[in-house]
Write an enzyme that holds these catalytic residues in place. Structure first.
Site, PDB file in Angstrom:
ATOM      1  N   HIS A  61       0.856  -1.185   0.000  1.00 57.79           N
ATOM      2  CA  HIS A  61       0.000   0.000   0.000  1.00 57.79           C
ATOM      3  C   HIS A  61       0.893   1.236   0.000  1.00 57.79           C
ATOM      4  CE1 HIS A  61       0.978  -0.719   4.207  1.00 57.79           C
ATOM      5  NE2 HIS A  61       0.430   0.431   4.584  1.00 57.79           N
ATOM      6  N   HIS A  63       1.286   3.891   2.242  1.00 56.08           N
ATOM      7  CA  HIS A  63       1.690   4.635   3.432  1.00 56.08           C
ATOM      8  C   HIS A  63       3.211   4.814   3.413  1.00 56.08           C
ATOM      9  CE1 HIS A  63      -2.184   3.715   5.921  1.00 56.08           C
ATOM     10  NE2 HIS A  63      -2.332   4.726   5.092  1.00 56.08           N
ATOM     11  N   ASP A  65       5.684   4.547   5.411  1.00 55.13           N
ATOM     12  CA  ASP A  65       6.640   3.573   5.937  1.00 55.13           C
ATOM     13  C   ASP A  65       6.786   2.342   5.043  1.00 55.13           C
ATOM     14  OD1 ASP A  65       3.997   2.934   6.670  1.00 55.13           O
ATOM     15  OD2 ASP A  65       4.623   1.736   8.380  1.00 55.13           O
ATOM     16  N   HIS A  66       6.050   2.318   3.925  1.00 55.77           N
ATOM     17  CA  HIS A  66       6.155   1.202   2.993  1.00 55.77           C
ATOM     18  C   HIS A  66       6.626   1.622   1.598  1.00 55.77           C
ATOM     19  CE1 HIS A  66       4.125  -1.860   5.562  1.00 55.77           C
ATOM     20  NE2 HIS A  66       3.688  -0.754   6.147  1.00 55.77           N
ATOM     21  N   HIS A 138      -7.005  -2.970   5.458  1.00 56.49           N
ATOM     22  CA  HIS A 138      -6.341  -1.900   6.208  1.00 56.49           C
ATOM     23  C   HIS A 138      -7.222  -0.663   6.077  1.00 56.49           C
ATOM     24  CE1 HIS A 138      -3.161   0.046   8.267  1.00 56.49           C
ATOM     25  NE2 HIS A 138      -2.572   0.616   7.216  1.00 56.49           N
TER      26      HIS A 138
END
Length: 311
Positions: A61, A63, A65-66, A138
């Protein structure tokens, strides 16, 4: 043989002792990366693995932090003299999101080819990897991934001789190729036995427990799953933010009958995930608390050597 490395195990933000969750695999000279938050470039350098061989990058996804480490990854690949196209797979809008990030990585010596995920479950083949992307739950559109290396049936020389197949065609048939010789056509099923068990790794983070995870993780040699919280009283918080507790991940592993569970994507507040290992192994004994740089070498004979001691 499939090499895998859990580059980082952190969720939300990188810490001095914990990089953000990301997985890198190597098979037959081709590397695949799932997620690359801030610091992933350093984690790869620390592991000593090559940037040049990364052919495919998958995103769960969008976000930060990814995905926020992508510009650095692309520039590192360029500096490693990569020129071949790179496949980027992710949820709807992946080309637009990557395009925005590339404002700081515009000049690349290779083409980016995009595969936008639109369905609940999609299957495709990339450089010898059979990849299944499956939607999870999520607070934004998010996918998990199963990576499989198939294994053909055993070659039967007696059948090949009985069918009067010339010796020069045995090798192509063993590799799954169909061969034409004048009016005769030789197919792999003429000389191969039933398909044998291959290698399977499933990776999912940032989700509540859902049936799609169980279905797609079933039979995995290693199931890499988020364990955001270890405390049993954090289940309501996990539900609120659409994450998963370590206990919930363990129940999924048991239901999917995986060989081993690697927990990852730990909350920044979890200073030592191993505090919870005893209670999690009470649910699923073959649980390993993920650590940055943890590796495994998976072979077709169903054994592997790594610091989680999977045999």
């Amino acid at each position: 043989m499939l090499d895998i490395c859990l580059l980082g195990t952190g969720g939300m933000m990188p810490l001095p002792h914990r990089w953000l969750t990301s997985l890198m695999t190597r098979y037959n000279g081709s590397s695949l990366l799932i997620d690359c938050g801030e610091g992933t470039q350093i984690a790869i350098q620390k592991q000593g693995w090559s940037f040049k061989q990364i052919d495919t990058i998958c995103f769960t996804h969008f976000h930060a932090d990814h995905i926020s480490g992508l510009p650095g990854i692309l520039l590192a690949m360029a500096n490693a003299d990569r020129t071949e196209p790179v496949r980027i797979i992710g949820p709807k809008g992946v080309e637009r999101v990557v395009g925005c990030l590339r404002v700081i990585a515009q000049e690349l010596p290779f083409e980016l080819v995009f595969h936008e995920l639109k369905d609940g479950c999609e299957k495709f083949v990339e450089n010898g990897y059979n990849i299944t992307a499956f939607k999870v739950r999520h607070n934004t559109v998010c996918y998990g991934y199963s990576i499989e290396i198939p294994r053909a049936g055993k070659f039967d020389a007696d059948r090949a001789k009985a069918a009067d197949i010339p010796l020069k065609y045995w090798n192509p048939l063993q590799k799954g190729q169909t061969v034409e010789d004048g009016e005769r056509i030789y197919t792999p099923d003429m000389v191969l036995g039933p398909e044998r068990k291959g290698i399977k790794v499933t990776y999912t983070t940032d989700t509540r427990p859902v049936q799609s995870i169980t279905e797609n993780a079933t039979g995995s040699d290693i199931f890499i799953c988020e364990g955001m919280y270890g405390e049993q009283d954090k289940e309501e918080k996990a539900k609120e933010h659409k994450h998963m507790t370590m206990q919930e991940a363990a129940y999924l592993a048991a239901e999917a009958k995986v060989k081993q569970l690697w927990l990852t994507h730990f909350s920044p507040a979890t200073s030592n995930p191993k505090w919870y290992i005893k209670q999690i192994r009470a649910v699923f004994p073959e649980t390993v608390m993920g650590e940055d740089g943890m590796t495994a070498e998976l072979n077709f004979d169903d054994t592997c050597n790594e610091n989680g001691d999977l045999k």
